[in-house]
Design an enzyme around this catalytic site. Structure first.
Site, PDB file in Angstrom:
ATOM      1  N   GLY A 213     -63.695  61.423  20.752  1.00  0.00           N
ATOM      2  CA  GLY A 213     -62.408  61.358  21.429  1.00  0.00           C
ATOM      3  C   GLY A 213     -62.616  61.102  22.908  1.00  0.00           C
ATOM      4  O   GLY A 213     -63.697  60.688  23.340  1.00  0.00           O
TER       5      GLY A 213
ATOM      6  N   LYS B  96     -66.483  60.896  12.650  1.00  0.00           N
ATOM      7  CA  LYS B  96     -66.231  60.589  11.232  1.00  0.00           C
ATOM      8  C   LYS B  96     -65.786  59.148  11.010  1.00  0.00           C
ATOM      9  O   LYS B  96     -65.852  58.649   9.893  1.00  0.00           O
ATOM     10  CB  LYS B  96     -65.221  61.567  10.639  1.00  0.00           C
ATOM     11  CG  LYS B  96     -63.819  61.492  11.187  1.00  0.00           C
ATOM     12  CD  LYS B  96     -62.940  62.526  10.461  1.00  0.00           C
ATOM     13  CE  LYS B  96     -61.536  62.553  11.012  1.00  0.00           C
ATOM     14  NZ  LYS B  96     -60.709  63.569  10.324  1.00  0.00           N
TER      15      LYS B  96
ATOM     16  N   VAL C 148     -68.349  66.427  10.365  1.00  0.00           N
ATOM     17  CA  VAL C 148     -68.918  67.748  10.629  1.00  0.00           C
ATOM     18  C   VAL C 148     -68.250  68.757   9.699  1.00  0.00           C
ATOM     19  O   VAL C 148     -67.026  68.783   9.576  1.00  0.00           O
ATOM     20  CB  VAL C 148     -68.688  68.157  12.102  1.00  0.00           C
ATOM     21  CG1 VAL C 148     -69.285  69.543  12.373  1.00  0.00           C
ATOM     22  CG2 VAL C 148     -69.277  67.130  13.052  1.00  0.00           C
TER      23      VAL C 148
ATOM     24  N   GLU D  11     -42.079  60.005  23.331  1.00  0.00           N
ATOM     25  CA  GLU D  11     -42.562  58.623  23.291  1.00  0.00           C
ATOM     26  C   GLU D  11     -42.336  57.994  21.918  1.00  0.00           C
ATOM     27  O   GLU D  11     -41.987  56.815  21.812  1.00  0.00           O
ATOM     28  CB  GLU D  11     -44.041  58.571  23.676  1.00  0.00           C
ATOM     29  CG  GLU D  11     -44.282  58.916  25.144  1.00  0.00           C
ATOM     30  CD  GLU D  11     -45.686  58.600  25.623  1.00  0.00           C
ATOM     31  OE1 GLU D  11     -45.828  58.064  26.726  1.00  0.00           O
ATOM     32  OE2 GLU D  11     -46.644  58.886  24.880  1.00  0.00           O
TER      33      GLU D  11
ATOM     34  N   ASP E 264     -59.219  69.021  23.147  1.00  0.00           N
ATOM     35  CA  ASP E 264     -58.307  69.919  22.444  1.00  0.00           C
ATOM     36  C   ASP E 264     -58.973  71.217  22.004  1.00  0.00           C
ATOM     37  O   ASP E 264     -58.294  72.202  21.712  1.00  0.00           O
ATOM     38  CB  ASP E 264     -57.721  69.229  21.205  1.00  0.00           C
ATOM     39  CG  ASP E 264     -56.812  68.063  21.558  1.00  0.00           C
ATOM     40  OD1 ASP E 264     -56.397  67.977  22.723  1.00  0.00           O
ATOM     41  OD2 ASP E 264     -56.526  67.246  20.664  1.00  0.00           O
TER      42      ASP E 264
END
Length: 396
Positions: free
Chosen positions: A13, A39, A82, A170, A297
Site C-alpha cells: 500500500g 497478495k 500473509v 466522493e 491503516d
C-alpha cells in the site's frame, strides 16, 4: 550481525511501497536484503477507487504493476498472502511458505469497521480493493438490467451509502454523475432512482471545515442525493437498512464506507491494539519491538491534542519514507528520525469538475479544487514512478 540484515515489508500500500522505493534508492549494494510481500502483483491507488466503483473510470487506471515501481536487483518481490505474524520468532507465515526477518514493516492495510451493526458485514459492499470496486460497478449495472425485467421493484434503483466521510462523499458524487448515463442506457426514468447517504455523526465530513461541508452538501443535494445526517444504521439486511427512528429503507444496494479498523492478524500476533491498530512510538515502532515498524491503516499516530490522526494516504506515505530512513539508521548505527506528520492539505472530489479542499490556510471549492485534486494525484504518481508513470496514468 555477521550476515546481511533481512528487511521484510508486508503490504504494498502507500506506506509499504514508499518504504520499498526509498530503501532501494538509499541502501548501498549488499547493505541489506529487502523483500516486499503483497497478495497482488499490483499497487492500487486507494484514493481513486471511488471512481471505478461508480463506473466513471476504468479500474485499470487505479492500479500500477509493482515490478514497474521496484528494482528487482535491489528489492525481492514475493506475491503471496500473509497468514500469520510471529514477532517473537521473527517469522512471517505466508500461504505458501515462511519468511524470516531481522526487521519487519507491517503495512497490511485495514478492514471494514462495522461497529457491531448487525448484518453489515454480510450484506453491505465495501470500496476496499480493485476487485471490490469491479464488483460494485457490475452490481449497480445489474440492478438497472433487473429493473427492466421487474419494473415493480423500485428497490433495485435505490442505493444506500453508509458513511459521509471522504470515501462516502466522493463515491456518491461519482455515482450521481453515473446515474443519468445508466438511465439513458437502460431507458429508465431518472426520477425513480434514489441515492441515500446516511451518517451517524452530526455532520458530513466530520472534522472538516463547516463552510466547505455546507458547499459539498448543496452540490450533492442538487445532484439528487438525499442526506440523513445524525442518523445511525441499526441493521443491514438483504432487503435494505433499518435506521434510527425505526425507518426501513428498502434497497438492493448498500455500500458501507463508515470506517476502517486495523488488520485482524495484529491481534492474533499478540500485539496490543486499539480497533485492530497498533499505537506506534515516535520512531513508528510497535511497542516492545525495536525491529518492527507499523505504517498506514495498521498504525495509530497521535496528534498534539492526544487524538489519533485519521488513517489517510498522506500520512501513510510520510510514514513509509520515515520508516525507510529509520531502517537505514538502525543498520548503520546513525540517528533515527522522530516521525512528525505534516498535513499538506486535503481535497475531496464531488464528481466531475467539483471538489472541496484546504491547502495551507486556503479554502478551495468547485473547479479550482477539482484541479488541485488532479495535481495531488499526479504528484503521487511522480513520487512512486517518476515522469513516465505520470504520462501513462496522469489522466485521472
Amino acid at each position: 550481525m555477521s550476515r546481511i540484515p533481512r528487511i521484510v515489508i508486508l503490504g504494498a500500500g502507500y506506506g509499504g511501497i514508499l518504504a520499498a522505493i526509498r530503501l532501494q534508492k538509499e541502501l548501498n549494494y549488499n547493505e541489506a536484503d529487502v523483500t516486499l510481500v503483497n497478495k497482488h502483483d499490483y499497487h492500487y491507488i486507494t484514493t481513486h477507487l471511488h471512481m471505478p466503483a461508480a463506473g466513471t473510470d476504468n479500474p485499470e487506471n487505479a492500479r500500477v504493476n509493482i515490478l514497474k515501481l521496484i528494482d528487482e536487483f535491489k528489492v525481492d518481490f514475493v506475491k503471496s498472502t500473509v497468514t500469520q505474524i510471529r514477532p517473537h520468532e521473527k517469522k512471517v507465515i505466508l500461504e505458501d511458505g515462511t519468511l524470516s526477518y531481522d526487521y519487519l514493516v507491517i503495512g497490511l492495510g485495514g478492514e471494514a469497521e462495522t461497529f457491531g451493526i448487525p448484518g453489515l458485514k454480510e450484506n453491505a459492499l465495501n470500496i476496499r480493493s480493485i476487485n471490490s470496486v469491479r464488483f460494485i460497478r457490475e452490481h449497480i449495472e445489474y440492478q438497472f438490467a433487473k429493473f427492466k425485467r421487474e419494473p415493480d421493484r423500485k428497490d433495485y434503483l435505490t442505493f444506500v451509502i453508509g458513511g459521509a466521510g471522504f470515501t462516502g462523499i466522493e463515491f456518491i458524487g461519482e455515482l450521481a454523475d453515473r446515474i443519468p448515463l445508466l438511465c439513458k442506457e437502460f431507458d429508465v426514468d431518472p426520477s425513480l432512482v434514489k441515492i441515500y447517504n446516511i451518517e451517524a455523526a452530526p455532520t458530513a465530513l466530520p472534522g472538516f471545515d463547516p463552510e466547505l461541508v455546507e458547499y459539498a452538501m448543496k452540490v450533492l443535494t442538487d445532484k439528487g442525493i438525499t442526506f440523513k445526517i445524525g442518523t445511525a444504521i441499526k441493521e443491514c439486511t438483504p432487503e435494505g437498512v433499518l435506521i434510527a427512528g425505526d425507518e426501513f429503507i428498502k434497497a438492493a444496494t448498500v455500500v458501507w464506507t463508515g470506517g476502517i479498523r486495523g488488520n485482524h492478524m495484529l491481534d492474533e500476533a499478540g500485539f496490543e491494539t486499539m480497533r485492530g491498530r497498533i499505537k506506534v512510538d515516535e520512531h513508528l515502532h510497535a511497542p516492545g519491538f525495536d525491529n518492527i515498524y507499523v505504517v498506514g491503516d495498521c498504525s495509530i499516530v497521535m496528534n498534539d491534542e492526544g487524538r489519533p490522526y485519521p488513517p489517510t494516504a498522506q500520512i501513510a506515505m510520510q510514514q513509509g519514507e520515515a520508516v525507510a530512513h529509520n531502517l537505514i539508521a538502525s543498520i548503520r548505527g546513525s540517528q533515527m528520525k522522530t516521525f512528525k506528520y505534516s498535513n499538506k492539505g486535503t481535497v475531496a472530489s464531488l464528481g466531475k469538475g467539483q471538489a472541496i479542499g484546504i491547502v495551507g490556510s486556503r479554502k478551495l471549492k468547485g473547479n479550482v479544487a477539482a484541479m488541485m485534486k488532479k495535481v495531488v494525484d499526479m504528484r503521487y504518481l511522480y513520487i512512486i514512478g517518476g515522469i513516465p508513470l505520470v504520462i501513462r496514468k496522469g489522466r485521472f
